[in-house]
Design a protein around this motif. Structure first.
Motif, mmCIF file in Angstrom:
data_model
loop_
_atom_site.group_PDB
_atom_site.id
_atom_site.type_symbol
_atom_site.label_atom_id
_atom_site.label_comp_id
_atom_site.label_asym_id
_atom_site.label_seq_id
_atom_site.Cartn_x
_atom_site.Cartn_y
_atom_site.Cartn_z
ATOM 1 N N HIS A 24 10.671 1.529 -9.986
ATOM 2 C CA HIS A 24 12.111 1.823 -9.860
ATOM 3 C C HIS A 24 12.998 0.756 -10.507
ATOM 4 O O HIS A 24 14.221 0.865 -10.464
ATOM 5 N N LYS A 207 4.239 -2.077 -2.480
ATOM 6 C CA LYS A 207 4.009 -0.637 -2.566
ATOM 7 C C LYS A 207 2.622 -0.384 -3.135
ATOM 8 O O LYS A 207 2.112 -1.167 -3.934
ATOM 9 N N ASN A 209 1.814 1.510 -5.458
ATOM 10 C CA ASN A 209 1.769 1.538 -6.925
ATOM 11 C C ASN A 209 2.005 0.164 -7.556
ATOM 12 O O ASN A 209 2.179 0.046 -8.756
ATOM 13 N N ASN A 210 1.931 -0.874 -6.727
ATOM 14 C CA ASN A 210 1.920 -2.244 -7.248
ATOM 15 C C ASN A 210 0.555 -2.892 -7.045
ATOM 16 O O ASN A 210 0.425 -4.119 -7.001
ATOM 17 N N ASP A 225 3.126 -6.344 -10.490
ATOM 18 C CA ASP A 225 4.562 -6.398 -10.175
ATOM 19 C C ASP A 225 4.904 -7.672 -9.394
ATOM 20 O O ASP A 225 5.294 -7.626 -8.220
ATOM 21 N N THR A 228 8.789 -10.495 -7.579
ATOM 22 C CA THR A 228 9.407 -10.952 -6.324
ATOM 23 C C THR A 228 8.483 -11.857 -5.512
ATOM 24 O O THR A 228 8.672 -11.982 -4.302
ATOM 25 N N ASP A 240 6.092 -3.472 4.010
ATOM 26 C CA ASP A 240 6.452 -2.658 2.850
ATOM 27 C C ASP A 240 5.294 -1.748 2.450
ATOM 28 O O ASP A 240 5.506 -0.627 1.991
ATOM 29 N N PHE A 303 18.636 1.779 -0.388
ATOM 30 C CA PHE A 303 18.806 3.051 -1.124
ATOM 31 C C PHE A 303 20.203 3.617 -0.861
ATOM 32 O O PHE A 303 20.892 4.065 -1.773
#
Ligand code: ADP
Ligand code: GN1
Ligand code: MG
Length: 351
Positions: A24, A207, A209-210, A225, A228, A240, A303
């Motif tokens: 994102h 997440k 997908n990380n 990723d 952070t 998370d 969000f």
């Protein structure tokens, strides 16, 4: 794009460069040359304000992890520019970086089996354990107050007051929900301030997908990723992951009847994550469910804030995308409250 690609020390001649993945934040491209595959990323200017410091963090963390494994796929590898730099700034002021593509891997948007989710827990837990020896004081906080939930509340109020995109009226029930839940926002930070929880080096964006799994064995391979990676609480990384992976629906599902918590997945993640972290304190383990609840609340609030602000931060594919995401997180917070006793029973097994 050709001009950007020319700046990096790629093996072979570039054949294609196409948008890739479902992140994102950054713009991600798959680059294929006649010899190899790469990941090219344009970093988000909305998210990151000190890109040199961010890239120094990533170079240090990836070098640290690479030195602790024989498997070249166990860590991300940055590809330098022809000038030997870690990133390239183009004429428009955009920053680009390149990683080797992690081959023979899987990156999932949802666990296909409980074992996939377990393995993601192993990956993030191992990441946590390996970084226990990392010199935390050398890391720059790439996004200050990233998981400071009370600060996220303050930012939400500021945007709500201005209502710059004139969307507050359309989101009245969601706004009311998040306002009603603000009371608990500071619970983890209070424990940190009292010295009850240790600060560790955490990933902060865990997440599913990380994380990459080995395509053949489906075992934990590598955490990606790393934008952070900063000092944080282990409950952030646990939370998370649960927020995203233990949900019965996608983060942007529009049919809220489909959004719930899969507690079998919740338990299986604990079985992967908690032992792999190694040496978590009793209090840390006890506060993991609170972390999951707060990360879900916080992400939903982010969000909603971005929706009210006019979608400047998260990538969106439709006008209501951020509002839909805020609604799924709201439903997950409600489900967490409804099933709190069952969740606590799961965690008790690890104390
Ligand atoms: P974002 O911050 O936007 O989420 P990510 O760094 O997570 O960006 O990258 C987006 C997606 O690109 C990941 O979810 C993954 O599918 C893919 N990806 C990123 N880095 C690699 C890599 N080195 N090898 C293979 N796939 C990658
Ligand atoms: C972003 O970058 P990505 O897509 O992996 C965000 C996370 C959110 C997540 C919600 C740097 O993660 O904090 O939890 O979206 N990353 C950043 O899906 O803000
Ligand atoms: Mg990502």
């Amino acid at each position: 794009m050709e001009e950007v690609l020319r700046q990096f020390r790629l093996e072979g001649r570039p054949l294609s460069c196409e948008r890739y993945g479902e992140g994102h934040i950054n713009q991600t491209y798959l680059v294929v040359t006649d010899k190899k595959r790469y990941i090219l990323q344009r970093l988000s200017r909305a998210a990151f304000h000190d890109i040199p410091a961010l890239m120094r963090n990533i170079a240090a963390v990836t070098a640290f992890l690479a030195a602790r494994s024989d498997d070249p796929r166990a860590s991300l590898h940055l590809v330098p520019t022809v000038d030997g730099a870690l990133w390239f700034r183009d004429a428009a002021g955009e920053t680009w970086r390149v990683y080797d593509f992690i081959e023979d891997s899987l990156c999932l948007q949802a666990p296909e089996t409980a074992e996939d989710f377990y393995e993601s827990g192993v990956a993030f837990g191992r990441f946590q354990r390996l970084l226990q020896d990392f010199p935390a004081e050398t890391l720059t906080e790439t996004i200050p107050n990233f998981h400071n939930t009370p600060d996220r509340c303050r930012k939400f109020h500021a945007v709500l007051e201005k209502d710059p995109a004139h969307r507050a009226a359309a989101a009245a029930p969601e706004i009311a929900f998040y306002l009603a839940h603000e009371g608990e926002a500071g619970a983890l930070l209070e424990l940190l301030a009292r010295g009850a929880l240790p600060l560790r080096v955490t990933h902060n964006d865990t997440k599913l997908n990380n994380v990459m799994l080995d395509r053949k064995t489906r075992r934990a391979l590598c955490v990606i990723d790393l934008d952070t990676v900063m000092p944080g609480l282990v409950a952030y990384d646990f939370g998370d992951s649960i927020r995203f992976g233990a949900s019965t629906a996608a983060e942007d599902e529009r049919d809220l009847d489909r959004v719930g918590l899969d507690l079998a997945l919740y338990r299986r993640f604990c079985e992967g994550f908690i032992p792999a972290c190694g040496g978590l304190t009793k209090r840390e383990i006890e506060t993991l469910p609170l972390g999951a609840k707060l990360m879900t609340f916080e992400c939903g609030l982010r969000f909603l804030t971005d929706y009210l602000d006019g979608d400047h931060y998260f990538s969106v594919a439709r006008p209501e995308h951020n509002l839909d995401r805020a609604r799924t997180q709201m439903k997950l917070v409600q489900e967490t409250e409804r099933r709190w006793d069952e969740i606590e029973a799961i965690i008790r097994a690890f104390l």
